[in-house]
Design a protein around this motif. Structure first.
Motif, PDB file in Angstrom:
ATOM      1  N   CYS A 200       0.874  -1.156   0.047  1.00  0.00           N
ATOM      2  CA  CYS A 200       0.113   0.134   0.078  1.00  0.00           C
ATOM      3  C   CYS A 200       0.758   1.239   0.005  1.00  0.00           C
ATOM      4  O   CYS A 200       0.798   2.092   0.757  1.00  0.00           O
ATOM      5  CB  CYS A 200      -0.805  -0.074   1.183  1.00  0.00           C
ATOM      6  SG  CYS A 200      -2.275   1.025   0.957  1.00  0.00           S
TER       7      CYS A 200
ATOM      8  N   THR B 198       2.567   4.602  -0.213  1.00  0.00           N
ATOM      9  CA  THR B 198       2.060   6.051  -0.359  1.00  0.00           C
ATOM     10  C   THR B 198       3.391   6.998  -0.068  1.00  0.00           C
ATOM     11  O   THR B 198       3.133   8.228   0.016  1.00  0.00           O
ATOM     12  CB  THR B 198       0.971   6.319   0.593  1.00  0.00           C
ATOM     13  OG1 THR B 198       1.561   6.005   2.030  1.00  0.00           O
ATOM     14  CG2 THR B 198      -0.275   5.406   0.271  1.00  0.00           C
TER      15      THR B 198
ATOM     16  N   PHE C 278       0.975  -1.316  -4.898  1.00  0.00           N
ATOM     17  CA  PHE C 278       0.000  -0.046  -4.902  1.00  0.00           C
ATOM     18  C   PHE C 278      -1.375  -0.655  -4.758  1.00  0.00           C
ATOM     19  O   PHE C 278      -1.695  -1.617  -5.494  1.00  0.00           O
ATOM     20  CB  PHE C 278       0.361   0.605  -6.218  1.00  0.00           C
ATOM     21  CG  PHE C 278       1.582   1.086  -6.530  1.00  0.00           C
ATOM     22  CD1 PHE C 278       1.919   2.447  -5.804  1.00  0.00           C
ATOM     23  CD2 PHE C 278       2.623   0.661  -7.350  1.00  0.00           C
ATOM     24  CE1 PHE C 278       3.050   2.866  -6.065  1.00  0.00           C
ATOM     25  CE2 PHE C 278       3.893   1.042  -7.406  1.00  0.00           C
ATOM     26  CZ  PHE C 278       4.139   2.321  -6.699  1.00  0.00           C
TER      27      PHE C 278
ATOM     28  N   ILE D  11      -4.022   4.914  -5.598  1.00  0.00           N
ATOM     29  CA  ILE D  11      -3.499   5.688  -6.800  1.00  0.00           C
ATOM     30  C   ILE D  11      -4.576   6.228  -7.616  1.00  0.00           C
ATOM     31  O   ILE D  11      -4.389   6.975  -8.549  1.00  0.00           O
ATOM     32  CB  ILE D  11      -2.713   4.601  -7.673  1.00  0.00           C
ATOM     33  CG1 ILE D  11      -3.522   3.368  -8.194  1.00  0.00           C
ATOM     34  CG2 ILE D  11      -1.311   4.341  -6.864  1.00  0.00           C
ATOM     35  CD1 ILE D  11      -2.645   2.649  -9.127  1.00  0.00           C
TER      36      ILE D  11
ATOM     37  N   LEU E 273       1.561  10.347  -6.126  1.00  0.00           N
ATOM     38  CA  LEU E 273       1.982   8.859  -5.924  1.00  0.00           C
ATOM     39  C   LEU E 273       1.742   8.213  -7.310  1.00  0.00           C
ATOM     40  O   LEU E 273       2.329   7.067  -7.633  1.00  0.00           O
ATOM     41  CB  LEU E 273       0.673   8.462  -5.136  1.00  0.00           C
ATOM     42  CG  LEU E 273       0.890   7.191  -4.770  1.00  0.00           C
ATOM     43  CD1 LEU E 273       2.178   6.389  -4.208  1.00  0.00           C
ATOM     44  CD2 LEU E 273      -0.235   6.572  -4.022  1.00  0.00           C
TER      45      LEU E 273
ATOM     46  N   VAL F  80       4.137   5.443  -9.709  1.00  0.00           N
ATOM     47  CA  VAL F  80       3.728   4.181 -10.308  1.00  0.00           C
ATOM     48  C   VAL F  80       4.315   4.294 -11.619  1.00  0.00           C
ATOM     49  O   VAL F  80       4.812   3.039 -11.864  1.00  0.00           O
ATOM     50  CB  VAL F  80       2.106   4.338 -10.554  1.00  0.00           C
ATOM     51  CG1 VAL F  80       1.902   3.075 -11.309  1.00  0.00           C
ATOM     52  CG2 VAL F  80       1.653   4.316  -9.104  1.00  0.00           C
TER      53      VAL F  80
END
Length: 260
Positions: A156, A158, A176, A180, A188, A192
């Motif tokens: 998760c 962040t 993720f 997102i 964020l 990615v």
């Protein structure tokens, strides 16, 4: 096929699914989410978690203590090792550091995290890491106590791109969630884009953090399809490519899952 690499099936409000976990699993499979990893946050609750979902052969488990539970569920090396002997337990955690919600037990958090890292290295198991507002200490403890061969995942995620790069350098993967897809997650989404697809996992962290367009609803493993779609859009590739690679990544990291 997609895999939800991090969910909490035992925490779902099943009244929203006709009071049966079978409906949750069926909904996931209808979205091509064929498998999932049910993650422990409190060793005191492991047995009930396992009993809830172990009848499903497409569910694996982890064993560990979340940093916000270290006071009521302190690190127990012997108990963890015992649970890890079960072949369906494929990782230790979730463990880690959370300085956002609690600064009252920092030494206990750090000691528990270090213990999980050391035991995981000894057992050749990956570690599922929760980290919030603790970037420097998280990376430092992984360097000092972790095993880059078994490594783990920052779930998760962040945090910053710099932290992601530091974790990648230590052999970790980055996972993720539906965050997102949130309107306020522009920074964020740039992370990615930067994380190599071959080092990336997708998850729901259900029942929390339902992605767009399900915000405000209880999250469930089926919604990892929305996370994968968001990753695909950000990287300019097909959802099928994301599904194929993240599934391969999952089995690469969680080695015990290759046997089933």
């Amino acid at each position: 096929m997609l895999i939800d690499s991090h969910c909490h099936l035992d925490m779902l409000d099943l009244s929203r699914h006709d009071n049966t976990l079978d409906n949750v699993i069926a909904a996931a499979q209808a979205k091509q989410v064929e498998k999932m990893l049910c993650v422990c946050v409190d060793l005191n609750a492991f047995d009930s978690m396992y009993q809830t979902a172990s009848r499903f052969d497409n569910v694996w488990f982890s064993a560990g203590t979340h940093p916000l539970h270290v006071e009521e569920s302190p690190f127990d090396r012997e108990r963890l090792a015992q649970l890890a002997a079960d072949p369906r337990v494929v990782a230790l955690g979730e463990t880690g550091l959370d300085y956002y919600y609690s600064t009252d037990a920092l030494e206990q958090q750090q000691a528990s995290f270090a213990g999980h890292l050391e035991l995981a290295g000894a057992l050749d198991l990956p570690v599922i890491v929760h980290t919030r507002d603790a970037r420097e200490d998280t990376i430092r403890l992984i360097r000092e106590h972790g095993n880059t061969e078994s490594a783990g995942v920052l779930h998760c995620f962040t945090e910053s791109l710099d932290m992601a790069k530091a974790a990648l350098d230590l052999g970790y993967m980055i996972s993720f969630s539906g965050i997102i897809s949130f309107r306020n997650a522009a920074e964020l989404r740039e992370v990615v884009k930067a994380v190599p697809l071959e080092r990336l996992l997708v998850e729901t962290d259900s029942p929390y953090l339902a992605p767009v367009p399900y915000r405000g609803k209880q999250n469930q493993p089926a919604y990892v399809a929305e996370v994968a779609a968001c990753v695909a859009e950000l990287k300019g590739i097909s959802v099928e490519a994301v599904a194929e690679q993240t599934t391969a990544n999952f089995h690469q990291l969680f080695k015990r899952t290759r046997a089933s």
